[in-house]
Design an enzyme around this catalytic site. Structure first.
Site, mmCIF file in Angstrom:
data_model
loop_
_atom_site.group_PDB
_atom_site.id
_atom_site.type_symbol
_atom_site.label_atom_id
_atom_site.label_comp_id
_atom_site.label_asym_id
_atom_site.label_seq_id
_atom_site.Cartn_x
_atom_site.Cartn_y
_atom_site.Cartn_z
ATOM 1 C CE LYS A 1 -4.161 -0.079 2.491
ATOM 2 N NZ LYS A 1 -4.989 0.197 3.675
ATOM 3 C CG ASP B 1 -14.992 2.092 7.297
ATOM 4 O OD1 ASP B 1 -16.186 1.868 6.995
ATOM 5 O OD2 ASP B 1 -14.170 2.546 6.492
HETATM 6 P P1 AMP Z 1 -7.601 -0.367 0.896
HETATM 7 O O1 AMP Z 1 -6.793 0.854 0.681
HETATM 8 O O2 AMP Z 1 -7.071 -1.174 2.030
HETATM 9 O O3 AMP Z 1 -9.063 -0.099 1.001
HETATM 10 O O4 AMP Z 1 -7.418 -1.298 -0.403
HETATM 11 C C1 AMP Z 1 -8.038 -1.047 -1.640
HETATM 12 C C2 AMP Z 1 -8.278 -2.351 -2.362
HETATM 13 O O5 AMP Z 1 -7.049 -3.003 -2.604
HETATM 14 C C3 AMP Z 1 -9.112 -3.339 -1.546
HETATM 15 O O6 AMP Z 1 -10.482 -3.141 -1.717
HETATM 16 C C4 AMP Z 1 -8.648 -4.669 -2.092
HETATM 17 O O7 AMP Z 1 -9.381 -5.011 -3.248
HETATM 18 C C5 AMP Z 1 -7.202 -4.416 -2.463
HETATM 19 N N1 AMP Z 1 -6.324 -4.875 -1.385
HETATM 20 C C6 AMP Z 1 -5.936 -4.143 -0.344
HETATM 21 N N2 AMP Z 1 -5.130 -4.849 0.467
HETATM 22 C C7 AMP Z 1 -5.009 -6.058 -0.094
HETATM 23 C C8 AMP Z 1 -4.309 -7.269 0.273
HETATM 24 N N3 AMP Z 1 -3.588 -7.329 1.379
HETATM 25 N N4 AMP Z 1 -4.424 -8.347 -0.518
HETATM 26 C C9 AMP Z 1 -5.173 -8.279 -1.625
HETATM 27 N N5 AMP Z 1 -5.846 -7.187 -2.025
HETATM 28 C C10 AMP Z 1 -5.779 -6.078 -1.278
#
Ligand code: AMP
Length: 828
Positions: A586, A683
């Protein structure tokens, strides 16, 4: 009775620890905000100044709470009180944070450190050498702890001992009285051991807080602990101590010159009238009063030429312990050196005190003494003091009248307010600000082009509710009414628009001021959490594909070369033997504002402490330079919302009822872990749960949980987009985010799972109607609508579990433990 105490002090100048137990001003406000400080604070609203015992005045969040404490720095966190002058402190009181039922944080154990000069700090320990004090068992009760021995200090630090993942909050009070002696330290030869009829009798200074050695230096101890020894030195008031405990004593054999020399250092130059020495006189056992004492005085670097010598009347008849008064002839000094000549084989002292007055020229350089024996014979000074007292009295009267008028006005306002009860009104004010916690906004009042919405992929799930809430009849007037005082602190002008972005930014910046810089951040971040969090070399990450976009930036699938060395043994990431390992990275957008960076780093700190099979694990970070990244375990089936809706479209049968319940049970288990740490997620929804191999579910997205405190009592008007369809009525209307509101969101999440995320919750209602429905929950007239029973959901699960998560009374909602059990039973 303070008066009686002062008279008692004047008559018998030994300070009696039992009498000296007055609150020193945390609760009453006598100690000013600026004299209360802390090592860190979780947020502005849990700053040090809120750490006042029994005071929950609504300005703050109900207590002082330090930032998250890691294992390595558990004892670095402290709440410090500056008492401005030396105090004799006999008792401390602590309390946790309950914030009217919203908080449940307290310190089970803590230590105390103190200092007389602000430079040298001493850890308090009891008479058995134990430093840890048992603190609170719940967030409400005040726990008082006698300090035995008491301490003489100006600065006191309360240092909570914590589990690294637990949040502690404290409110404190100190009890004692003015330290009239002004004695900062004494230096004496340490006491000796006597063998009396085969019994070991120890006359050492066992509570001395300075440097140990043959000669004790720079501390205070038994001679100033306020406890007078008994006539029979073999016994003591104190339980469970050794014979001789009350006295510090010396045998004349070790002093060829025939005297023991003691040096007393004071806080400032004083005129000394008397020294009182409490001595044992059991001559049948070889102990006698001193025969003669000679005291030398020093104000600057040289000792004065004219010492004082005094010979007490030797007492041959009574073996009782004596309080000997030594007249010091109004000598001026900051240091006194006294030579006590032996009157027998042993000389035993239990207490030494001094009576003095400040020099006239110093009267205004510190606090005025309270001791009625202080003599100030300059009539001009007296007149000046009289004038000052009169002015203070007049000011106090004016302040009292102003405050009284304010209280009276408030009462009138309250009486005229329609419909809303008192608590609701107050909370609403908080709530409208609570929504400002997340981001700064570019939008005008009516548009909704916030950063949050712009970058959030599922924007339809998040709404800006404050406009909508104002349409509820109960709230239409109150926001207007409450807007003014709340804005006052930062803008001061009535003409300033509501929801000014500048307000939000300035508040957030002030709360985080001085903390931002990539290097400082990263160093601090890793320093505080070495054991959990490590920097990963970013060049060893190979981009594979984009997984999604989140609140902070993009999420990428990457190969991480050598990541295995970063994994703990207990890590539930399935180390497949493949190298390199697939991970989710991320990344913080490079143009992210300071607040977003701070939040990103705070989320890292929170996640680094969470260890549960149903919580997404943070593996490492790259924070040495930009862009900042967090590396989490890769969940190959993406988020639960997409996963389930995808199943629905192509393989409904694949997902059986028991599999759905098993997924929900995993979420309940992860939430149970979070609630055991007092974490409120805020959330919870299928979009924030990730799916791994074999339908393993892990909770992610802790972006909002960091605002556990900040949101509750945020004092600036502002807006944010919030997941209103998952939020409890009290979160929306009152700004209350608790574990019970997480339970509400779990009910909605369960509903999503059992409908395979086919539609948004309350899809037939507009956002406005959702808020209206929330108003119905508040009114409780049976008009509220609930999410309908999903077709595959058994009656028992709907009626006993799902609906119970949406009970109006938060206390009646089940715990995550109970939810887990009910889910298991439903498939048994
Ligand atoms: P977030 O910023 O955590 O909301 O992540 C956005 C999107 O990225 C999520 O809705 C997932 O589809 C994907 N995502 C986030 N973290 C992961 C992870 N650890 N493994 C797989 N997909 C992820």
């Amino acid at each position: 009775n303070k008066c009686c105490f002062l008279i008692a002090v004047a008559l018998i100048p030994c300070v009696f620890a039992e009498m000296c137990r007055y609150p020193l001003g945390m609760t009453s406000g006598q100690i000013q905000d600026e004299d209360i400080s802390a090592s860190s604070q979780w947020s502005d609203s849990t700053a040090a100044r809120f750490g006042r015992l029994d005071s929950d005045n609504g300005d703050g969040d109900g207590a002082w709470c330090p930032d998250i404490v890691s294992e390595s720095d558990e004892l670095k966190e402290y709440l410090q009180v500056d008492l401005l002058s030396l105090r004799f402190i006999t008792l401390v009181g602590t309390q946790g944070r309950h914030a009217d039922g919203m908080g449940n944080e307290f310190a089970r154990r803590y230590r105390i450190k103190y200092s007389r000069d602000g430079r040298n700090w001493v850890g308090w320990q009891d008479r058995s050498g134990r430093q840890v004090i048992e603190g609170n068992r719940n967030a409400y009760d005040v726990v008082l702890k006698d300090l035995e021995p008491p301490i003489v200090a100006r600065f006191v630090r309360f240092m909570p001992i914590t589990d690294p993942s637990m949040i502690v909050c404290m409110r404190v009070e100190l009890y004692g009285c003015e330290w009239l002696d002004g004695l900062m330290s004494y230096s004496i030869p340490d006491g000796h051991q006597m063998i009396y009829r085969g019994l070991d009798v120890f006359f050492n200074d066992s509570v001395y807080d300075g440097a140990a050695g043959e000669r004790l230096a720079k501390g205070l101890g038994q001679l100033t602990d306020g406890t007078l020894g008994l006539d029979d030195f073999l016994h003591s008031h104190v339980h469970g101590v050794w014979p001789g405990y009350d006295y510090v004593g010396w045998s004349n054999k070790t002093f060829p010159k025939g005297y023991v020399e003691m040096i007393f250092e004071f806080d400032r130059i004083r005129n000394f009238t008397t020294m009182k020495v409490h001595c044992n006189n059991m001559f049948s056992r070889g102990v006698r009063l001193f025969r003669q004492v000679t005291c030398f005085f020093r104000s600057g670097s040289e000792w004065d030429a004219d010492p004082v010598t005094f010979r007490p009347a030797l007492e041959h008849l009574s073996q009782r312990a004596h309080l000997v008064s030594v007249p010091l002839g109004d000598h001026t000094a900051r240091t006194i050196r006294c030579r006590f000549h032996f009157g027998g084989q042993w000389m035993l002292f239990s207490e030494v005190t001094f009576q003095s007055v400040f020099l006239k020229s110093q009267l205004f350089s510190g606090l005025l003494p309270e001791d009625p024996t202080h003599k100030v014979d300059d009539s001009k000074t007296r007149i000046l003091i009289g004038c000052l007292v009169a002015i203070i009295a007049i000011l106090a009267t004016i302040i009292f009248i102003i405050m009284w008028r304010q209280v009276w006005q408030k009462m009138l306002e309250k009486a005229s307010r329609r419909l809303l009860d008192e608590e609701l009104t107050a909370r609403l004010a908080i709530q409208t600000q609570a929504f400002s916690f997340h981001h700064s906004f570019q939008s005008s009042e009516n548009s909704s082009t916030s950063t949050y919405e712009r970058i959030y992929p599922l924007q339809a799930d998040y709404q800006e509710p404050s406009n909508l809430i104002r349409k509820l009849p109960e709230f239409s007037q109150s926001t207007e009414h409450l807007g003014k005082p709340l804005r006052g602190k930062h803008d001061g002008s009535d003409a300033a628009p509501h929801y000014a972005e500048a307000d939000i930014i300035s508040l957030q910046e002030s709360s985080d001021s001085g903390t931002f810089s990539i290097t400082t951040f990263s160093t601090n971040l890793l320093a505080g959490s070495e054991s959990f969090l490590r920097e990963f070399p970013r060049e060893k990450l190979t981009f594979k594909e984009k997984l999604g976009e989140g609140q902070f930036g993009e999420v990428h699938l990457c190969e991480a070369e050598g990541m295995k060395d970063f994994l703990d043994e207990d890590l539930s990431v399935e180390a497949t033997g493949e190298s390199p390992l697939l991970v989710a990275v991320k990344t913080l957008r490079e143009d992210a504002k300071k607040n977003a960076r701070n939040d990103f780093l705070k989320e890292i700190r929170i996640m680094s402490r969470l260890r549960d099979p149903n919580i997404v694990r943070l593996l490492a970070v790259c924070v040495d330079k930009e862009p900042l990244c967090m590396i989490t375990e890769y969940m190959e089936n993406g988020d639960l919302n997409q996963f389930l809706s995808h199943l629905f479209s192509c393989d409904f049968l694949f997902c059986s009822y028991s599999q759905m319940i098993a997924m929900a049970a995993q979420i309940a288990s992860g939430m149970k872990y979070l609630s055991s740490l007092n974490f409120v997620h805020r959330d919870l929804a299928t979009r924030n749960c990730l799916v791994g191999k074999n339908h393993t579910i892990k909770i992610a997205d802790f972006g909002m949980s960091r605002n556990l405190y900040r949101g509750d009592y945020f004092r600036i008007q502002g807006r944010a987009v919030l997941p209103i369809r998952w939020m409890s009525w009290e979160s929306i209307l009152l700004g209350k985010f608790t574990m019970a509101s997480d339970v509400w969101a779990f009910g909605v999440t369960l509903w999503e799972i059992l409908t395979l995320c086919k539609q948004q919750p309350y899809s037939h209602l507009s956002d406005e109607q959702v808020i209206e429905n929330t108003g119905e929950f508040f009114r409780d007239q049976g008009k509220q609508v609930y999410l309908p029973q999903p077709p595959c959901c058994p009656d028992g699960v709907y009626n006993n579990l799902m609906l119970s998560c949406w009970r109006r009374n938060a206390k009646e909602r089940p715990s995550f433990q109970q939810i887990q059990t009910q889910l298991k039973e439903s498939v048994a």
